[in-house]
Design an enzyme around this catalytic site. Structure first.
Site, PDB file in Angstrom:
ATOM      1  N   THR A 534       0.786  -1.545  -0.217  1.00 35.19           N
ATOM      2  CA  THR A 534       0.191   0.024  -0.026  1.00 35.19           C
ATOM      3  C   THR A 534       0.674   1.175  -0.288  1.00 35.19           C
ATOM      4  OG1 THR A 534       0.197  -0.099   2.451  1.00 35.19           O
ATOM      5  CG2 THR A 534      -1.477  -1.377   1.391  1.00 35.19           C
ATOM      6  N   ASP A 535       2.172   1.167   0.653  1.00 32.20           N
ATOM      7  CA  ASP A 535       3.157   2.570   1.004  1.00 32.20           C
ATOM      8  C   ASP A 535       3.608   2.440  -0.538  1.00 32.20           C
ATOM      9  OD1 ASP A 535       3.186   1.636   3.498  1.00 32.20           O
ATOM     10  OD2 ASP A 535       5.501   1.775   2.990  1.00 32.20           O
ATOM     11  N   TRP A 536       3.771   2.728  -1.478  1.00 33.62           N
ATOM     12  CA  TRP A 536       3.385   3.090  -3.122  1.00 33.62           C
ATOM     13  C   TRP A 536       2.242   3.755  -4.031  1.00 33.62           C
ATOM     14  CZ3 TRP A 536       5.962  -1.524  -0.921  1.00 33.62           C
ATOM     15  CH2 TRP A 536       7.463  -0.114  -0.879  1.00 33.62           C
TER      16      TRP A 536
END
Length: 765
Positions: A534-536
């Site tokens: 999910t970070d990107w």
């Protein structure tokens, strides 16, 4: 409803206008030229450029339409030795290295069952296009924004890249866990009605043990095996860290599995979070509709479709902006619906607004030059978003506490020695920044923050909701100092709602968002991606929101507040799953590497240990290309394999035959053979392959800088290339507090005596 024709069109084309042109006809070609003359951006997403075949290559576009930004999304980018190679989601997932980290160790590497390479590339295309538009406004020439799906996937590999670069270790898939070295960290656990994501750690195991005992279960989650404590399992393990023995871990797992089997996943989610664990449900789309947080934040948008006579549900805004409204309508147009409107003779022709003469010697570092960012964020999303701005010339001041070093300062891989400056992961996310230490809880911190904010354009933070307010540094307080400030908060699930305080990180949050549940084999538990995925997604959407807010500020003179929920951002990566479910009730499920209509579409064994080749034949013409191979297998000509529908009907047999055939080849050699005859394919790249990839090397994806502790290393760069102002590496990530004296005295204007006082009183720690 035909999913490909209907739900995906509704999802992807909402808010657009549609014209229908035949560019082989002179009248329509003239219309197309008139569109280009009045447009800011031309976007083309194709394996090979169609308009290029008609003479609209970038040099011609640049000459004839000097104001136009030309953005392309292609499998491998428009330059480099693989630029002509064919590929789609499966192939570029393999080429980018994420597939190698995803799946069970005893089976082929996996893709997510909804397209991710195109999704990751598209949000990078938005960022690249917005930066190119801002460059044009500031005096740069118009340019080609060249986005590579392969590079977009490389950007998601997390610390597995740094692990290889620093240690030579190749991280591998661990089956429902975090890919880390030869092992990994288990994350997916069965429960009464499905699965939850939960990580064992020194902190979480005692919390689970207490919960079990309160519920009447005999529990001991701190037993040792061969003298090694199981609670020594690290939450974010370095591959060199000692882990408990398999026997000790099995004792822990058996107890946890028995306990979880008594609860539904939403019960475990709510109660586990209340008790302080990072427990997340492995959601399907129906769970997202029932999620109390998404309901209270009114995330989903309902739009009535006249042609269907019904209302469909769509994902809402991936970020909430206090001044800039999200436009959810109109519905996707019919093909050619606006042709006459757009080309009517009385329609005013708009000319793009841009400087009449481009500046000489304009570089990428000039695009955001003068923009000042105060980066209060930590871990992944916030630091990466601020770093993207720094790559294009923004001054970013990274604010940290030396007393409470942020998590990634000690996240592996770590260089030898001691201290907070050894993490390759942290260094990859914080390049081109100035670093200061500041104890935000200290009594005198306010006067430092005030000076930082007085001169700032942007402030970023990613703490749990309420932290900045408790310190007196929430948006309402900071805007009293600077009304033009744009501030963004990037928490797990947003600033408001019943789950606002819930904990997590990208590896577990992807479960709540639906990614984990769509990654796996039909006959096995889901596994997720193996990275903090999910970070990107959240990073690039954060940058998008910030650049949008800056544009609005130029018109209004006012700043604004952005509330980005990482959960809501990631839901935009589910392709058309939301619209499909709301229109038909169909729930997508993990399909291994198979495709809805294409066959063969999978990952097949090759010579060598854990070597594989991804092959995706999307149509009958590509299947016929098999006949052009010099090593064509005899079964290719069988009647039951002649058409796509027939191949799908015999897919099990086809996959078995193809897998037996591929076993005789080296993966890289097979890739070349297949691409030479027009078959989309790529070997499944591990970290070593990624770093040695000829395409990534030719496109200079990895930037080399020398860190003062870690040394010379290769680091990520954006997946988009700007033709006229190419980005380039400048400064490595700073040491903790490296720029204290410069920032406090030269930038913020504190005297020598004041600076010493800040140190003595513990404000600067």
């Amino acid at each position: 409803m035909d999913r490909n024709v209907a739900s995906r069109r509704y999802q992807m084309d909402a808010g657009k206008k549609s014209v229908c042109l035949d560019l082989t006809e002179s009248k329509d070609l003239d219309r197309f030229v008139s569109l280009l003359e009045s447009s800011d951006v031309l976007l083309e997403s194709a394996q090979k450029s169609y308009i290029g075949s008609l003479g609209f290559t970038w040099p011609e576009i640049h000459e004839k339409f000097p104001n136009l930004i030309y953005t392309t999304i292609s499998p491998f980018g428009r330059t480099g030795p693989k630029s002509s190679w064919l590929g789609e989601d499966l192939v570029t997932m393999a080429a980018g290295g994420l597939m190698y980290l995803c799946g069970d160790p005893d089976r082929a590497p996996l893709r997510v069952s909804v397209p991710q390479a195109s999704a990751q590339a598209s949000i990078q295309a938005v960022v690249g296009t917005l930066i190119a538009l801002r460059a044009r406004k500031n005096g740069a020439p118009s340019q080609h924004v060249d986005v590579s799906m392969q590079e977009a996937i490389v950007n998601t590999l997390g610390n597995s890249q740094a692990t290889y670069a620093m240690t030579g270790a190749v991280s591998k898939r661990s089956g429902g866990g975090r890919a880390s070295g030869e092992g990994g960290m288990r994350l997916v656990w069965p429960c009464k009605d499905g699965y939850v994501a939960f990580s064992r750690s020194q902190r979480s195991l005692p919390l689970i043990e207490t919960w079990m005992k309160e519920a009447g279960f005999a529990a001991d989650l701190s037993v040792s095996s061969n003298g090694q404590e199981v609670t020594g399992i690290l939450n974010m393990p370095d591959i060199s860290s000692p882990a408990a023995s398999p026997e000790a871990i099995a004792l822990i797992d058996e107890q946890i599995e028995e306990f979880f089997s008594n609860f539904n996943k939403m019960e475990l989610y709510e109660e586990g979070q209340r008790r302080g664990t990072m427990m997340c449900p492995v959601s399907d789309v129906s769970n997202l509709f029932e999620n109390a947080q998404l309901q209270q934040r009114q995330f989903f948008t309902e739009i009535y479709h006249e042609e269907l006579g019904k209302t469909l549900t769509y994902p809402g805004p991936p970020f909430k902006m206090s001044r800039s409204a999200w436009r959810s309508e109109p519905v996707a147009p019919k093909v050619g619906e606006h042709t006459e409107e757009i080309f009517s003779s009385d329609r005013p022709i708009r000319k793009p607004d841009f400087p009449t003469v481009a500046r000489d010697n304009f570089s990428s570092r000039d695009i955001l030059k003068g923009l000042k960012v105060v980066d209060f964020s930590w871990v992944g999303v916030g630091p990466m978003a601020a770093q993207t701005l720094a790559f294009f010339g923004a001054e970013v001041i990274r604010v940290e506490s030396a007393q409470r070093p942020e998590t990634f300062r000690m996240a592996g891989p770590l260089a030898e020695g001691k201290g907070p400056n050894r993490s390759g992961y942290w260094a990859n996310l914080n390049r081109d920044k100035l670093a200061i230490t500041l104890d935000l809880r200290a009594e005198g911190a306010g006067r430092v923050v005030e000076r930082l904010i007085q001169r700032a354009d942007i402030a970023t933070e990613s703490f749990r909701p309420g932290v900045m307010a408790s310190l007196g540094f929430d948006y309402e307080s900071l805007r009293q100092i600077n009304s033009e400030l744009v501030m963004i908060s990037m928490s797990m699930e947003g600033q408001g709602g019943p789950h606002a305080g819930f904990k997590g990180f990208g590896l577990t949050l992807q479960a709540t968002a639906g990614i984990t549940g769509l990654t796996g084999w039909p006959d096995r538990p889901p596994v997720g991606t193996g990275v903090a995925y999910t970070d990107w997604f959240a990073t690039h959407l954060a940058v998008t929101s910030l650049l949008t807010a800056l544009e609005e500020r130029e018109d209004s003179g006012e700043g604004q507040y952005i509330d980005l929920s990482q959960l809501e951002s990631m839901i935009w990566g589910l392709d058309d799953a939301i619209v499909l479910y709301s229109s038909t009730g169909e729930l997508l499920s993990p399909q291994g590497n198979r495709h809805q209509y294409a066959a063969p579409h999978g990952v097949y064994e090759c010579i060598g240990q854990d070597r594989w080749c991804a092959i995706s034949i999307m149509n009958d013409d590509q299947w016929e290309s098999f006949l052009n191979l010099d090593v064509c297998p005899s079964w290719v000509t069988r009647l039951e394999f002649a058409t796509a529908s027939s191949r799908k009907s015999h897919e099990d047999e086809l996959d078995q035959l193809l897998n037996e055939w591929t076993r005789q080849f080296d993966a890289e050699a097979l890739t070349q053979k297949l691409q030479d005859v027009g078959i989309p394919a790529h070997y499944v790249a591990d970290a070593q392959d990624v770093f040695n990839d000829s395409q990534l090397t030719a496109r200079e994806h990895f930037w080399s800088t020398r860190h003062k502790v870690i040394g010379e290393m290769l680091w990520d760069s954006p997946a988009f290339k700007l033709s006229e102002t190419p980005a380039y590496p400048d400064a490595p990530a700073p040491l903790q507090g490296e720029h204290n004296e410069y920032v406090y005295k030269e930038i913020l204007g504190f005297t020598d005596e004041e600076f010493i006082d800040l140190i003595v009183t513990g404000v600067v720690n």
